[in-house]
Design an enzyme around this catalytic site. Structure first.
Site, PDB file in Angstrom:
ATOM      1  N   SER A  79     -10.371  -0.075   6.683  1.00 10.97           N
ATOM      2  CA  SER A  79      -9.709   0.072   5.380  1.00 10.97           C
ATOM      3  C   SER A  79      -9.034  -1.182   4.837  1.00 10.97           C
ATOM      4  O   SER A  79      -8.602  -1.196   3.694  1.00 10.97           O
ATOM      5  CB  SER A  79      -8.675   1.195   5.428  1.00 10.97           C
ATOM      6  OG  SER A  79      -9.321   2.444   5.354  1.00 10.97           O
ATOM      7  N   SER A 108      -9.833   2.205   2.505  1.00  6.33           N
ATOM      8  CA  SER A 108      -8.915   2.912   1.644  1.00  6.33           C
ATOM      9  C   SER A 108      -7.901   2.018   0.933  1.00  6.33           C
ATOM     10  O   SER A 108      -7.294   2.449  -0.038  1.00  6.33           O
ATOM     11  CB  SER A 108      -8.171   3.956   2.462  1.00  6.33           C
ATOM     12  OG  SER A 108      -7.352   3.321   3.439  1.00  6.33           O
ATOM     13  N   LYS A 140       0.853  -1.193   0.000  1.00  7.22           N
ATOM     14  CA  LYS A 140       0.000   0.000   0.000  1.00  7.22           C
ATOM     15  C   LYS A 140       0.890   1.243   0.000  1.00  7.22           C
ATOM     16  O   LYS A 140       1.906   1.273   0.705  1.00  7.22           O
ATOM     17  CB  LYS A 140      -0.905  -0.015   1.236  1.00  7.22           C
ATOM     18  CG  LYS A 140      -1.933   1.121   1.253  1.00  7.22           C
ATOM     19  CD  LYS A 140      -2.881   0.995   2.444  1.00  7.22           C
ATOM     20  CE  LYS A 140      -3.952   2.081   2.420  1.00  7.22           C
ATOM     21  NZ  LYS A 140      -4.875   2.006   3.564  1.00  7.22           N
TER      22      LYS A 140
END
Lengths: 93, 470
Positions: free
Chosen positions: B160, B136, B61
């Site tokens: 997330s 996210s 990420k």
């Protein structure tokens, strides 16, 4: 929350927006605050606030330098620099 | 395949980049690490290692700092930031042999539940055109769901990891707060943020988690606890296990099909010998409002470091220092980030602090206490992960609260610091859906065991947008 309050917190946050967006932001913030006002339904007298799920005090360590000096690597990320220094607009006339 | 030497490390990495290319429309990646990845793979071919995850391509990420590899956090503010160091969790995975093939797209500063707030554009869900992957950690979820990588890292502040895992049909785990070092993770809300693995199966999550966890003296909230082998209990029977169902989660408001999927999973667990017990979490309905005070408050102070001075974006021709701060921040941050900073500044400001911030922290304790009582009666708690399946981009409208409610089921575990995961448990209208398992403090092994027992006897986790994996 009126536009004046929004301008004050925008200043505290060092953020600005044009007038067109001001209305929408004021509206959004009011809705969010109204939403979180539900918290008033909870009875919380004598309840200790919970700041972190761990509830431990931060560990201390011996006061020794453990990191190496990597000034050059870090200064490379500054938007404006002059050898050893990070540059900003003149602060003191 | 790698272990059997049916494929070389280099071929594996090359194949991964071919898949990234053929899935370009997903917009799952912000930055690729091709040259370095190929070099590492070649090196492994020449000097084979027996590290736990040797040669496994992993997507990271774009919130984790990666040394010499651009790290944007999905923001214009950091669109050209190249960290001089790597996050501890990145170092841990790479030391275990993983190859970081690239950085995945995400909601800006991890603020969003649909990956629509990234400066680098929306991420597509491979299950359908125009569908959001959730957020996210949307890029990571999309990359795993599309079969580009076997595993990816995510972070979870209010859901997330779990929410995108649910919407993309993969398995994702948020560990106990403090299990994984936050050092080198760009902070959003420090008392809630936690990194975790996203993969096809619970077993793969366990393998990744084994390497991701460590005690890190550089993070003062890092737990100094024994890290077990998370794969050890995977195959233990769940017979007699007590699974809690939250009385206050009103499932009647969800679509019938969504409820049906959940009920089927319950029946499946009963057939495996688990027992369901109704539990009460009386303050759970206040989780989302609590979160939307605590998270913005912490975000407003964490994001004050982005001032255009030391790193990150700086505006053109500032007329003075104040102008430099204001314009750099206003140009660098997107709307959702600004909204949360403003809320945070408001609830922390003099005169409102007690009414909002302190109050929210008090309610946070009530919510945590609810969980403490519940775990005296049950081993794990089960709920849906999300209210429904993936929705269309743009369909949430302009009211931010609708999007905030997307994390209704996931936020409580962050507030209490508990481990929780999402496990694929059905398909509705050709779109996957996940269920959530919440465990007691430090009991990742138990939720992994419960998840693995489900995956050993069902095939929902093997369903992909391109057909079933055999």
């Amino acid at each position: 929350m009126d536009k004046k309050t929004v301008r004050t917190i925008a200043h505290l946050s060092r953020l600005s927006f044009d007038e067109k967006n001001e209305e929408k932001i004021t509206n959004d913030l009011n809705n969010i605050i109204k939403f979180v006002d539900q918290l008033n339904d909870a009875e919380t007298s004598n309840i200790e606030p919970l700041t972190s799920p761990l509830e431990k005090t931060a560990r201390t360590r011996p006061d020794k330098v453990t990191a190496e000096n990597r000034k050059e690597a870090f200064i490379k990320n500054a938007p404006s620099s002059n050898e050893d220094y990070i540059l900003v607009p003149r602060v003191v006339e | 395949m790698l272990q059997k030497k049916e494929i070389s490390n280099k071929e594996m990495v090359e194949d991964t980049f071919t898949l990234i290319e053929s899935n370009k429309h997903l917009n799952a990646f912000v930055t690729l690490n091709k040259e370095e990845s190929l070099k590492k793979a070649e090196n492994l071919d020449n000097n084979p290692s027996n590290l736990a995850l040797s040669g496994i391509p992993i997507a990271q990420k774009d919130l984790f700092c990666t040394k010499d590899l651009r790290t944007t956090c999905g923001s214009n503010m950091l669109s050209s930031f190249i960290p001089p160091y790597s996050a501890t969790v990145i170092e841990n995975l790479e030391s275990a042999g993983c190859i970081s093939i690239g950085k995945t797209n995400m909601d800006e500063f991890a603020m969003g539940s649909s990956n629509e707030t990234s400066f680098f554009g929306n991420v597509e869900n491979p299950w359908g055109e125009g569908l959001v992957p959730g957020g996210s950690s949307g890029g990571s979820a999309s990359a795993v769901a599309a079969g580009i990588v076997a595993g990816a890292t995510g972070t979870d502040t209010g859901g997330s990891i779990r929410q995108p895992a649910s919407l993309c049909g993969i398995t994702g785990l948020k560990p106990t707060y403090g299990r994984i070092s936050r050092w080198g993770m760009i902070a959003f809300a420090s008392s809630l943020d936690q990194a975790g693995p996203m993969a096809r199966t619970a077993e793969d999550c366990a393998l990744m988690l084994n390497e991701m966890c460590s005690h890190d003296p550089k993070d003062t909230t890092s737990l100094d606890e024994n890290v077990p082998d998370f794969t050890q209990n995977l195959n233990s029977s769940i017979k007699g296990m007590k699974i809690g169902l939250v009385k206050e989660f009103d499932l009647s408001k969800l679509d019938n099909d969504v409820v049906k999927v959940f009920e089927e999973s319950k029946r499946h667990y009963e057939s495996l010998g688990a027992e369901f017990i109704e539990i009460s979490l009386p303050n759970i309905s206040l989780s989302v409002p609590t979160y939307y005070v605590v998270a913005p408050a912490e975000c407003s102070s964490n994001l004050s470091r982005f001032d255009g001075v030391k790193f990150g974006r700086r505006c053109e021709n500032p007329k003075d220092l104040e102008d430099l701060y204001v314009r750099s921040r206003s140009e660098g941050f997107g709307d959702e980030v600004k909204r949360r900073i403003l809320i945070g500044s408001y609830v922390l400001s003099a005169g409102f602090y007690d009414a909002y911030y302190k109050k929210a922290q008090q309610v946070r304790r009530l919510i945590k206490n609810d969980f403490v009582s519940a775990f005296e009666k049950v081993d794990v708690i089960m709920s849906p992960t999300t209210r429904g399946t993936a929705f269309k981009a743009g369909s949430m409208g302009s009211d931010p609260i609708q999007m905030y409610l997307e994390d209704l089921f996931t936020i409580p575990a962050n507030l209490a610091g508990l481990p929780a995961m999402s496990v694929p448990n059905g398909i509705v209208d050709n779109k996957p859906l996940g269920m959530q398992l919440i465990g007691n403090f430090l009991e990742e092994s138990k939720i992994l065991q419960v998840a693995h027992s489900f995956q050993s006897s069902t095939d929902w986790h093997l369903k992909t947008p391109n057909g079933d994996i055999s």
